[in-house]
Design an enzyme around this catalytic site. Structure first.
Site, PDB file in Angstrom:
ATOM      1  N   CYS A   1       0.838  -1.202   0.000  1.00  0.00           N
ATOM      2  CA  CYS A   1       0.000   0.000   0.000  1.00  0.00           C
ATOM      3  C   CYS A   1       0.874   1.252   0.000  1.00  0.00           C
ATOM      4  CB  CYS A   1      -0.912  -0.006   1.231  1.00  0.00           C
ATOM      5  SG  CYS A   1      -1.957   1.448   1.355  1.00  0.00           S
TER       6      CYS A   1
ATOM      7  N   CYS B   1      -0.338   4.154   2.120  1.00  0.00           N
ATOM      8  CA  CYS B   1      -0.151   3.941   3.564  1.00  0.00           C
ATOM      9  C   CYS B   1       1.296   4.176   3.979  1.00  0.00           C
ATOM     10  CB  CYS B   1      -0.479   2.502   3.954  1.00  0.00           C
ATOM     11  SG  CYS B   1      -2.103   1.950   3.513  1.00  0.00           S
ATOM     12  N   ASP B   2       2.214   3.565   3.244  1.00  0.00           N
ATOM     13  CA  ASP B   2       3.579   3.416   3.747  1.00  0.00           C
ATOM     14  C   ASP B   2       4.617   4.274   3.022  1.00  0.00           C
ATOM     15  OD1 ASP B   2       2.447   1.557   5.428  1.00  0.00           O
ATOM     16  OD2 ASP B   2       2.931  -0.139   4.146  1.00  0.00           O
TER      17      ASP B   2
END
Lengths: 303, 82
Positions: free
Chosen positions: A132, A135-136
């Site tokens: 992701c 997200c990261d």
């Protein structure tokens, strides 16, 4: 045991559209979702190709709108995991919250990220390996990363990462991208992105943190090394269909074949959205599938 | 254990991370209390994860033991959720 006209499994666009249509048709309907409503679109910062939102709309917001609209018309929802499906006089569905009985089922359980299945992937997930980018990506500011894949997701991830990372490699097993033309034009004009064609990731190397990748050229078989801090995996999706293999036929890749009325191999069982064979995997086709499946369910119950 | 008898839980999250919402909802549903640290806003939180060689969110820290990602099985096991 609770009895329903229809149980919808999966709370993404396909399931929520099916829920909206079945509830409006007056059927006793419940939708089972195991996590978050919205399905894959909750991963999308912005959805730009769903008609009606000329400025685009955030994926989570669109999912929440769809949920609200469906429940407004009487759709019941529950958050739990389906643990078994059995057929008999009616269908019985077991969940972590107990069993339910239903005359029909709409399977809209979607798909999840496909993994690479190479050494190092499991142990380094969260330690350099990610599925992701939104997200990261934060953890890789000013670092060098690689994205593996050649579709829309891989290219979108690479473009997003190139805003913060020093360098982004796209590793793809073929020599051309599958991504749409508009995205290809963007990605080819981004100087921080470099392509490594005809190549697959062979091994992910690192001890507690990703250090490098061993790559294999798909034409020559030659192995090479690439030092990166992060690897973003975007190699497509795997259908969440295993549990349904007892009642419906699956295709070779595990997707559920249907006819154009969304009928599967089992009477009274319909499928909609990404879990269907040859689905276009777009929000608009998923919602369309959901509406058709709901209509077929209604007709099946009133035949 | 805290005074309330439940383990100490900290969830490290990011700004646009669907799995972070999912893990928070799950623990709320199971009636566990937790503290949230958004690592994109909290540099100490980000350093804490770096120190543990973690480069991803969500991270659920249960009595100082980190679980990376929404790994329901591990969370259930550590919190005794059946």
């Amino acid at each position: 045991m609770n009895e329903y006209d229809v149980i919808i499994i999966g709370g993404g666009p396909a399931g929520l559209a099916a829920g909206l249509y079945t509830a409006r048709a007056g059927l006793k309907a419940i939708l089972i979702e195991r996590g978050v409503f919205g399905g894959q679109i909750v991963n999308a910062r912005v959805v730009e190709n769903y008609p009606g939102f000329p400025e685009g709309i955030s994926g989570p917001e669109l999912g929440e709108f769809m949920r609200r609209q469906a429940t407004k018309f009487g759709l019941e929802t529950i958050i739990t995991e389906v643990t078994g499906v059995r057929s008999g006089n009616a269908y019985e569905i077991s969940t972590n919250e107990g069993n339910m009985e239903t005359k029909t089922i709409i399977i809209a359980a979607g798909s999840e990220y496909r993994k690479l299945a190479v050494p190092g992937e499991e142990s380094l997930t969260g330690h350099g390996v990610s599925y992701c980018a939104t997200c990261d990506g934060f953890f890789f500011r000013d670092r060098e990363v690689a994205v593996v894949g050649g579709g829309d997701t891989a290219v979108t991830d690479a473009l997003e990462l190139s805003q913060h990372c020093r360098k982004v490699y796209i590793i793809h097993r073929r020599e051309r991208l599958r991504a749409t033309k508009a995205l290809q034009e963007k990605v080819f004009s981004e100087p921080k992105i470099e392509f490594i064609w005809n190549t697959v990731v062979h091994e992910i190397v690192g001890d507690r943190l990703l250090r490098s990748l061993t790559m294999r050229n798909t034409e020559t078989g030659e192995l090479s090394n690439l030092e990166v801090d992060g690897l973003f995996v975007a190699v497509g999706l795997k259908p969440n269909s295993q549990i349904f293999s007892q009642i419906v036929t699956l295709d070779e890749e595990g997707f559920i074949p249907t006819d154009q009325l969304m009928r599967t191999s089992a009477p009274g069982v319909f499928a909609a959205g990404d879990i269907r064979s040859s689905s276009f995997r777009q929000v608009i086709t998923a919602t369309g599938d959901g509406a058709v499946a709901a209509n077929s369910t209604f007709k099946y119950l009133h035949e | 254990m805290t005074a309330s008898g439940q383990p100490r839980i900290i969830i490290f999250t990011g700004a646009s991370c669907p799995w972070c919402g999912r893990v928070k909802d799950y623990l709320k549903e199971k009636r566990f209390r937790f503290r949230e640290v958004n690592v994109e806003r909290d540099p100490d939180g980000a350093r804490e994860l770096q120190r543990r060689n973690i480069r991803g969110v969500p991270v659920v820290l249960i009595n100082n033991f980190p679980i990376v990602g929404f790994d329901k099985e591990k969370i259930d096991k550590l919190l005794g959720i059946k």
